[in-house]
Scaffold this motif. Structure first.
Motif, PDB file in Angstrom:
ATOM      1  N   ARG A  70     -19.386 -25.668  12.581  1.00 51.97           N
ATOM      2  CA  ARG A  70     -20.016 -26.490  13.685  1.00 51.97           C
ATOM      3  C   ARG A  70     -18.972 -27.092  14.323  1.00 51.97           C
ATOM      4  O   ARG A  70     -18.069 -27.429  13.837  1.00 51.97           O
ATOM      5  CB  ARG A  70     -21.134 -27.465  13.360  1.00 51.97           C
ATOM      6  CG  ARG A  70     -22.374 -27.091  12.615  1.00 51.97           C
ATOM      7  CD  ARG A  70     -23.144 -28.319  12.208  1.00 51.97           C
ATOM      8  NE  ARG A  70     -24.032 -27.903  11.074  1.00 51.97           N
ATOM      9  CZ  ARG A  70     -25.288 -27.398  11.361  1.00 51.97           C
ATOM     10  NH1 ARG A  70     -25.468 -27.194  12.782  1.00 51.97           N
ATOM     11  NH2 ARG A  70     -26.370 -26.639  10.713  1.00 51.97           N
ATOM     12  N   PHE A  71     -19.186 -27.347  15.724  1.00 49.65           N
ATOM     13  CA  PHE A  71     -18.114 -28.275  16.304  1.00 49.65           C
ATOM     14  C   PHE A  71     -18.445 -29.880  15.956  1.00 49.65           C
ATOM     15  O   PHE A  71     -19.509 -30.105  15.825  1.00 49.65           O
ATOM     16  CB  PHE A  71     -18.391 -28.362  17.906  1.00 49.65           C
ATOM     17  CG  PHE A  71     -17.769 -26.984  18.412  1.00 49.65           C
ATOM     18  CD1 PHE A  71     -16.570 -26.743  18.759  1.00 49.65           C
ATOM     19  CD2 PHE A  71     -18.461 -25.525  18.585  1.00 49.65           C
ATOM     20  CE1 PHE A  71     -15.871 -25.541  19.508  1.00 49.65           C
ATOM     21  CE2 PHE A  71     -18.073 -24.560  18.784  1.00 49.65           C
ATOM     22  CZ  PHE A  71     -16.835 -24.330  19.294  1.00 49.65           C
ATOM     23  N   GLU A  87     -15.504 -19.041  26.427  1.00 51.09           N
ATOM     24  CA  GLU A  87     -15.594 -17.892  25.702  1.00 51.09           C
ATOM     25  C   GLU A  87     -15.384 -18.268  24.225  1.00 51.09           C
ATOM     26  O   GLU A  87     -14.537 -19.136  23.866  1.00 51.09           O
ATOM     27  CB  GLU A  87     -14.411 -17.043  26.064  1.00 51.09           C
ATOM     28  CG  GLU A  87     -14.406 -15.604  25.359  1.00 51.09           C
ATOM     29  CD  GLU A  87     -13.624 -14.796  25.861  1.00 51.09           C
ATOM     30  OE1 GLU A  87     -12.458 -14.572  25.069  1.00 51.09           O
ATOM     31  OE2 GLU A  87     -13.693 -14.376  27.075  1.00 51.09           O
ATOM     32  N   PHE A  88     -16.331 -17.906  23.523  1.00 50.75           N
ATOM     33  CA  PHE A  88     -16.455 -18.124  21.984  1.00 50.75           C
ATOM     34  C   PHE A  88     -16.067 -16.768  21.471  1.00 50.75           C
ATOM     35  O   PHE A  88     -16.990 -15.707  21.697  1.00 50.75           O
ATOM     36  CB  PHE A  88     -17.542 -18.548  21.446  1.00 50.75           C
ATOM     37  CG  PHE A  88     -17.794 -20.000  21.967  1.00 50.75           C
ATOM     38  CD1 PHE A  88     -17.429 -21.198  21.575  1.00 50.75           C
ATOM     39  CD2 PHE A  88     -18.515 -20.162  23.170  1.00 50.75           C
ATOM     40  CE1 PHE A  88     -17.509 -22.466  21.890  1.00 50.75           C
ATOM     41  CE2 PHE A  88     -18.989 -21.459  23.711  1.00 50.75           C
ATOM     42  CZ  PHE A  88     -18.465 -22.480  22.941  1.00 50.75           C
ATOM     43  N   LEU A 141     -23.674 -23.077  18.787  1.00 58.57           N
ATOM     44  CA  LEU A 141     -22.705 -23.283  20.107  1.00 58.57           C
ATOM     45  C   LEU A 141     -22.945 -24.887  20.116  1.00 58.57           C
ATOM     46  O   LEU A 141     -23.756 -25.387  19.671  1.00 58.57           O
ATOM     47  CB  LEU A 141     -23.087 -22.639  21.238  1.00 58.57           C
ATOM     48  CG  LEU A 141     -23.016 -21.197  21.185  1.00 58.57           C
ATOM     49  CD1 LEU A 141     -23.935 -20.476  22.546  1.00 58.57           C
ATOM     50  CD2 LEU A 141     -21.485 -20.705  21.250  1.00 58.57           C
ATOM     51  N   PRO A 142     -21.804 -25.457  21.095  1.00 63.03           N
ATOM     52  CA  PRO A 142     -21.883 -26.775  21.242  1.00 63.03           C
ATOM     53  C   PRO A 142     -23.071 -27.111  22.000  1.00 63.03           C
ATOM     54  O   PRO A 142     -23.708 -26.427  22.798  1.00 63.03           O
ATOM     55  CB  PRO A 142     -20.754 -26.957  22.028  1.00 63.03           C
ATOM     56  CG  PRO A 142     -19.730 -25.802  21.686  1.00 63.03           C
ATOM     57  CD  PRO A 142     -20.629 -24.718  21.352  1.00 63.03           C
ATOM     58  N   ALA A 143     -23.770 -28.226  21.471  1.00 63.86           N
ATOM     59  CA  ALA A 143     -24.813 -28.727  22.411  1.00 63.86           C
ATOM     60  C   ALA A 143     -24.268 -29.328  23.811  1.00 63.86           C
ATOM     61  O   ALA A 143     -23.071 -29.299  24.021  1.00 63.86           O
ATOM     62  CB  ALA A 143     -25.484 -30.085  21.305  1.00 63.86           C
ATOM     63  N   ALA A 198     -22.857 -15.473  13.080  1.00 61.53           N
ATOM     64  CA  ALA A 198     -23.774 -16.523  12.408  1.00 61.53           C
ATOM     65  C   ALA A 198     -24.509 -17.304  13.303  1.00 61.53           C
ATOM     66  O   ALA A 198     -25.686 -18.109  13.101  1.00 61.53           O
ATOM     67  CB  ALA A 198     -22.972 -17.664  11.505  1.00 61.53           C
ATOM     68  N   ILE A 199     -24.233 -17.182  14.644  1.00 57.54           N
ATOM     69  CA  ILE A 199     -25.089 -17.829  15.732  1.00 57.54           C
ATOM     70  C   ILE A 199     -26.301 -17.320  15.697  1.00 57.54           C
ATOM     71  O   ILE A 199     -26.357 -16.102  16.223  1.00 57.54           O
ATOM     72  CB  ILE A 199     -24.242 -18.036  17.120  1.00 57.54           C
ATOM     73  CG1 ILE A 199     -23.036 -18.883  16.760  1.00 57.54           C
ATOM     74  CG2 ILE A 199     -25.072 -18.544  18.282  1.00 57.54           C
ATOM     75  CD1 ILE A 199     -21.886 -18.727  18.009  1.00 57.54           C
ATOM     76  N   LEU A 200     -27.370 -17.819  15.722  1.00 59.28           N
ATOM     77  CA  LEU A 200     -28.632 -17.222  15.824  1.00 59.28           C
ATOM     78  C   LEU A 200     -29.469 -17.727  17.006  1.00 59.28           C
ATOM     79  O   LEU A 200     -30.521 -16.958  17.349  1.00 59.28           O
ATOM     80  CB  LEU A 200     -29.710 -17.795  14.806  1.00 59.28           C
ATOM     81  CG  LEU A 200     -29.093 -17.454  13.185  1.00 59.28           C
ATOM     82  CD1 LEU A 200     -30.099 -17.854  12.130  1.00 59.28           C
ATOM     83  CD2 LEU A 200     -28.801 -15.867  13.107  1.00 59.28           C
TER      84      LEU A 200
END
Length: 94
Positions: free
Chosen positions: A3-4, A22-23, A32-34, A52-54
């Motif tokens: 997490r960030f 871009e990630f 991703l960042p909120a 892993a980002i769902l």
């Protein structure tokens, strides 16, 4: 990195004129960042090789977004992004 940190997310908010984000290759990143919706100049968002980002942030994406590119990510994220076709002018999913 999963997490960030709050400091990293706060720093991202200072980039008010950011037009492209871009990630790429964050294999362990789970979200991703909120507050991406606060990046009101953002035109292009790319998420590549981040399995892993769902899902997208709960706060949604900025209205200024014109292109969303998702490559080599989870099926859950791809499915959510397919639901945005028609609301974002160019959505590309691979």
């Amino acid at each position: 990195m999963e997490r960030f940190s709050k400091e990293q997310e706060d720093a991202l908010q200072l980039l008010s004129s950011l037009r492209e984000l871009e990630f790429w290759g964050f294999e362990g990143l789970q979200q991703l960042p909120a507050r991406l919706h606060n990046l009101t100049s953002l035109k292009i968002l790319s998420v590549c090789s981040c399995p892993a980002i769902l899902s997208l942030p709960n706060d949604a994406l900025p209205n200024s977004l014109e292109k969303l590119h998702v490559y080599n990510c989870s099926e859950e994220l791809k499915q959510q992004c397919r639901g945005l076709e028609g609301t974002i002018p160019r959505v590309k999913i691979q």
